[in-house]
Write an enzyme that holds these catalytic residues in place. Structure first.
Site, PDB file in Angstrom:
ATOM      1  N   ASN A 118       4.357  -2.255  12.790  1.00 44.23           N
ATOM      2  CA  ASN A 118       3.479  -2.921  11.844  1.00 44.23           C
ATOM      3  C   ASN A 118       4.018  -2.684  10.435  1.00 44.23           C
ATOM      4  O   ASN A 118       3.945  -1.577   9.934  1.00 44.23           O
ATOM      5  CB  ASN A 118       2.058  -2.363  11.994  1.00 44.23           C
ATOM      6  CG  ASN A 118       1.096  -2.965  10.972  1.00 44.23           C
ATOM      7  OD1 ASN A 118       1.445  -3.900  10.256  1.00 44.23           O
ATOM      8  ND2 ASN A 118      -0.110  -2.419  10.913  1.00 44.23           N
ATOM      9  N   THR A 164     -11.661  -0.026  13.869  1.00 40.35           N
ATOM     10  CA  THR A 164     -10.668  -0.927  13.261  1.00 40.35           C
ATOM     11  C   THR A 164     -10.557  -2.231  14.061  1.00 40.35           C
ATOM     12  O   THR A 164      -9.993  -3.189  13.562  1.00 40.35           O
ATOM     13  CB  THR A 164      -9.262  -0.281  13.213  1.00 40.35           C
ATOM     14  OG1 THR A 164      -8.842  -0.010  14.547  1.00 40.35           O
ATOM     15  CG2 THR A 164      -9.265   1.001  12.407  1.00 40.35           C
ATOM     16  N   CYS A 224      -3.403  -4.152   4.255  1.00 37.39           N
ATOM     17  CA  CYS A 224      -2.317  -4.990   4.773  1.00 37.39           C
ATOM     18  C   CYS A 224      -2.342  -6.439   4.296  1.00 37.39           C
ATOM     19  O   CYS A 224      -1.492  -7.219   4.689  1.00 37.39           O
ATOM     20  CB  CYS A 224      -2.317  -4.974   6.300  1.00 37.39           C
ATOM     21  SG  CYS A 224      -1.880  -3.372   6.984  1.00 37.39           S
ATOM     22  N   GLU A 248       0.843  -1.198   0.000  1.00 46.44           N
ATOM     23  CA  GLU A 248       0.000   0.000   0.000  1.00 46.44           C
ATOM     24  C   GLU A 248       0.878   1.248   0.000  1.00 46.44           C
ATOM     25  O   GLU A 248       0.424   2.347   0.249  1.00 46.44           O
ATOM     26  CB  GLU A 248      -1.016  -0.032   1.133  1.00 46.44           C
ATOM     27  CG  GLU A 248      -0.457  -0.166   2.533  1.00 46.44           C
ATOM     28  CD  GLU A 248      -0.479   1.148   3.271  1.00 46.44           C
ATOM     29  OE1 GLU A 248       0.590   1.794   3.272  1.00 46.44           O
ATOM     30  OE2 GLU A 248      -1.520   1.513   3.832  1.00 46.44           O
ATOM     31  N   HIS A 296      -2.133 -11.129  11.664  1.00 47.68           N
ATOM     32  CA  HIS A 296      -1.702  -9.771  11.316  1.00 47.68           C
ATOM     33  C   HIS A 296      -1.425  -9.023  12.618  1.00 47.68           C
ATOM     34  O   HIS A 296      -2.106  -9.227  13.620  1.00 47.68           O
ATOM     35  CB  HIS A 296      -2.788  -9.068  10.503  1.00 47.68           C
ATOM     36  CG  HIS A 296      -2.449  -7.641  10.205  1.00 47.68           C
ATOM     37  ND1 HIS A 296      -1.256  -7.283   9.619  1.00 47.68           N
ATOM     38  CD2 HIS A 296      -3.120  -6.483  10.439  1.00 47.68           C
ATOM     39  CE1 HIS A 296      -1.214  -5.965   9.491  1.00 47.68           C
ATOM     40  NE2 HIS A 296      -2.332  -5.461   9.988  1.00 47.68           N
ATOM     41  N   LYS A 328      -0.887  -5.883  20.817  1.00 47.59           N
ATOM     42  CA  LYS A 328      -1.971  -6.411  21.651  1.00 47.59           C
ATOM     43  C   LYS A 328      -3.014  -7.223  20.873  1.00 47.59           C
ATOM     44  O   LYS A 328      -3.492  -8.254  21.354  1.00 47.59           O
ATOM     45  CB  LYS A 328      -2.681  -5.249  22.368  1.00 47.59           C
ATOM     46  CG  LYS A 328      -1.814  -4.518  23.397  1.00 47.59           C
ATOM     47  CD  LYS A 328      -1.685  -5.344  24.668  1.00 47.59           C
ATOM     48  CE  LYS A 328      -0.758  -4.732  25.702  1.00 47.59           C
ATOM     49  NZ  LYS A 328      -1.318  -3.577  26.392  1.00 47.59           N
ATOM     50  N   SER A 330      -7.343  -4.117   5.923  1.00 45.30           N
ATOM     51  CA  SER A 330      -8.512  -3.261   6.112  1.00 45.30           C
ATOM     52  C   SER A 330      -9.290  -3.146   4.818  1.00 45.30           C
ATOM     53  O   SER A 330      -8.733  -3.237   3.736  1.00 45.30           O
ATOM     54  CB  SER A 330      -8.071  -1.878   6.581  1.00 45.30           C
ATOM     55  OG  SER A 330      -7.566  -1.971   7.877  1.00 45.30           O
TER      56      SER A 330
END
Lengths: 354, 375
Positions: free
Chosen positions: A272, A207, A117, A85, A240, A245, A302
């Site tokens: 990330n 998200t 992603c 991306e 992913h 967390k 996403s």
């Protein structure tokens, strides 16, 4: 029923993580975030591509390592798919540059894919399909990103740079063979970047539950349903990793203990890496797993979608680990930079060019 | 003047409701309230809707007419907006309509849908409950005032930072038992203490979470009261006041609007304030919870922390703090919870008192609204 993906496997893998690291505490300090913000995201530091690196250079490096591990001539590769991306060119395929730089056969399929992603993961699926159908012998699936984040946005703590690549070919020669792959996709506007916009927007809490968690649990449950596998059948689980967390939380929702997730969890130390995120995690697991062990991989993108893949490690994997730099090599190779250097490297500072 | 009763109540779960629009939330609450009362929608003859941010966040002016259309009714429909206290203001409008004989069966809907937007936009809209030309353009938000009040409160009364977390801890205990609450988990001092600083010295757990939700109530007059199936709870009186902005007050810890509203309420109805009364106070920030207890005379100045442990019937649903703060709907949640409590059907609590008080304010106490209920 034999699944077509059972005829295929990962022949070689490779990653690239830039040397530079920016501490999350520096970002918190600069923008006036609460000092506990990094720990609430489970992030210590993130990898920053240097000023002369982009998703093409990183993708090339990862792919060249994958080819080394595969032990095949580049000419045998008949497909190059790049999921990103953060393409350096809006129009001009990254895959052509990488393919030619690697010396891949010119009788090849090549395209760049975009799905936030998980485009790199879709690249894996496409190559698996082409190999299993007999259309090609070997193909290259690459996920590579220099992810952007609006300065001062919470996303800036995690958005980082990195690449992963896989040579996928016949199962007989695989370091890990595919057992089953499924995909779950919906129209969910959790994260986006408009044409012409420099930085992406995101729906904050949106998200999470309706995007990341819903899609990953859906794809993994679909995988279990179609294969009859259960959470306890997997030795490793890689999800992913948008932060440190979420992967642990989604694992707990799926009834997978965190000990199976931690070996593939790299975001706390590199951030990330978007299209490379779960794929670097998978690479790290391939470098330590024993023959016969089963790996669950569930990337997420996403927009939104998630793939769930079941892989079984073969006795060919361990001999290939040291054919190219390992994930551990990249994790321990690091130089800290400050925010100013990061801003320069990631072109956050606007300046006239001549 | 005839008596007015709450015939039915209905609430949706408070939270970030991503898969429902505001109309769906409102209709869910309305269906529940009408079913509770055993009244058909066609019997509703007056509609009052309370929503603080329908214009600014839902792009909907005149939300009451739109919701009347949604329900397929052609009754008088008005929208009420007094910021965070809109719910009690809507209750008063409906009460007046029934008392004036303009309505026999009035429906009140409080609805807020905030989660469509990023928090920067929500917080910006929320700060518009203050005076935009004076406070808004200077970047002052309600939370900044709450932080100042908390600092002053701790200094003046020697209250410790940890003591203030008792509010959140108590509210979370209540929310755990409330099926409609947003934050249904126990909170301990450690967790509260280590939460993020939002506006020093306020941390995350001092702040009520802005959320989505809808609450509805049906009011009926005395004649209809005998026909409804639920145990009637009477709305005895409402009272309200506005007050000067906080920066013009002699003492910023005085809740002037609350004080005036209480005086007005007492001129119309006699009731006894005490630790055993069922009470819902506005706790958009924990400091307001303590200040309200003290201003309403439940306990002395600076004694809120000591008192809170004994207040079994305080904010039985968890308050704004833990039930959540769907702004225009919040005080209608307080109303619905209190009505259920008085019918002995809320959180397994048994309440023996005959009166209950609901308190709601907006912004830095620009206004205060009170409603007194009796059974």
């Amino acid at each position: 029923m034999d699944r077509p993906e059972g005829k295929t496997g990962i022949i070689g893998w490779g990653v690239y993580i830039p040397r530079y690291r920016l501490k999350a505490s520096d970002i918190a300090k600069l923008w006036g975030f609460d000092p506990t913000t990094p720990s609430s995201l489970g992030i210590h530091e993130k990898a920053v591509a240097a000023v002369d690196e982009d998703s093409i250079t990183m993708g090339w490096y990862a792919a060249s390592s994958a080819i080394k591990r595969a032990g095949i001539k580049p000419e045998k590769i008949e497909a190059v798919f790049v999921g990103s991306e953060s393409k350096p060119y809006a129009v001009k395929p990254s895959g052509t540059v990488i393919g030619d730089a690697l010396g891949v056969s010119r009788k090849r399929l090549t395209t760049d894919l975009e799905f936030a992603c998980r485009a790199g993961s879709e690249a894996v699926r496409l190559v698996v399909s082409l190999v299993s159908s007999g259309t090609i012998g070997y193909g290259l699936a690459i996920g590579s990103d220099t992810a952007q984040a609006n300065p001062g946005d919470v996303l800036e703590f995690t958005a980082s740079s990195g690449a992963a690549a896989f040579v996928i070919g016949p199962a007989e020669d695989a370091a890990a063979r595919f057992e089953a792959v499924v995909t779950y996709v919906t129209d969910t506007p959790d994260f986006w970047r408009r044409e012409g916009s420099k930085y992406p927007m995101h729906g904050e809490g949106f998200t999470g539950e309706p995007a990341y968690f819903h899609h990953i649990t859906s794809s993994v449950n679909l995988l279990m349903e179609e294969t009859g596998l259960r959470p306890e059948d997997f030795d490793y689980a890689v999800f992913h990793q948008p932060n440190g967390k979420y992967p642990l939380r989604v694992a707990s929702k799926l009834g997978i203990p965190k000990e199976k997730v931690l070996p593939g969890l790299v975001t706390p130390w590199i951030g990330n890496t978007y299209n490379a995120s779960a794929l670097i995690g998978l690479s790290k697991v391939l470098e330590e797993a024993k023959p016969g062990q089963r790996i669950l991989v569930a990337p997420f993108g996403s927009g939104a979608g998630s793939d769930a893949m079941s892989l079984i490690v073969t006795d060919k994997a361990s001999a290939r680990v040291n054919e190219a730099p390992t994930v551990e090599d990249f994790l321990s190779r690091k130089t800290y930079i400050d925010y100013a250097e990061y801003a320069k490297s990631r072109h956050i500072i606007w300046r006239n060019w001549g | 003047m005839g008596k007015v009763f709450v015939a039915g109540v209905g609430m949706t779960k408070v939270g970030r409701i991503f898969n429902k629009g505001y109309k769906e939330l409102a209709m869910e609450a309305v269906d529940k309230a009408l079913n509770d009362a055993g009244i058909a929608v066609s019997e509703v003859d007056y509609l009052v809707v309370s929503s603080a941010f329908s214009d600014s966040l839902l792009n909907q002016v005149d939300i009451s007419s739109i919701l009347a259309q949604e329900m397929g009714i052609d009754v008088p429909a008005i929208s009420v907006n007094t910021g965070e206290s809109s719910g009690v203001a809507a209750l008063e409008a409906a009460l007046n309509a029934v008392r004036a004989g303009k309505s026999n069966t009035a429906l009140i809907i409080g609805v807020e849908k905030l989660s469509e937007f990023p928090s920067a936009k929500i917080n910006s809209s929320f700060s518009h409950v203050l005076d935009y030309e004076i406070e808004g353009i200077r970047g002052i938000a309600p939370i900044n005032y709450a932080a100042l009040l908390l600092k002053e409160y701790m200094k003046r009364y020697g209250v410790k930072r940890d003591d203030i977390f008792q509010w959140a801890i108590e509210m979370h205990k209540r929310a755990e038992k409330n099926p409609y609450a947003y934050l249904r988990f126990a909170l301990d001092l450690d967790k509260a203490r280590n939460s993020q600083v939002i506006s020093s010295p306020l941390t995350l757990y001092d702040v009520a979470p802005l959320a989505d939700g809808a609450a509805a109530a049906v009011l009926v007059n005395e004649d209809l009261q005998t026909t409804i199936r639920t145990q009637p709870v009477e709305i005895v009186a409402t009272a309200s006041a506005t007050a000067p902005p906080i920066y013009l007050r002699n003492d910023m810890l005085d809740m002037l609007a609350t004080k005036k509203a209480l005086e007005r309420l007492r001129t119309t109805v006699k009731f006894k304030m005490g630790k055993d009364i069922a009470l819902q106070v506005h706790d958009s920030f924990s400091i307001y919870g303590f200040l309200a207890l003290e201003e309403l005379g439940v306990c002395g100045r600076g004694e809120g922390v000591k008192a809170i442990g004994d207040l079994q019937y305080l904010n039985v649903g968890g308050g704004l703090k833990a039930r959540g703060h769907p702004v225009g709907a919040s005080s209608l949640y307080a109303l619905d919870e209190t009505v259920l409590l008085m019918r002995d059907s809320f959180s397994g609590l048994r309440y023996d008192g005959d009166a209950a008080l609901i308190h709601s304010i907006s912004g830095a106490e620009n206004n205060a609204w009170l409603a007194l209920l009796k059974r």
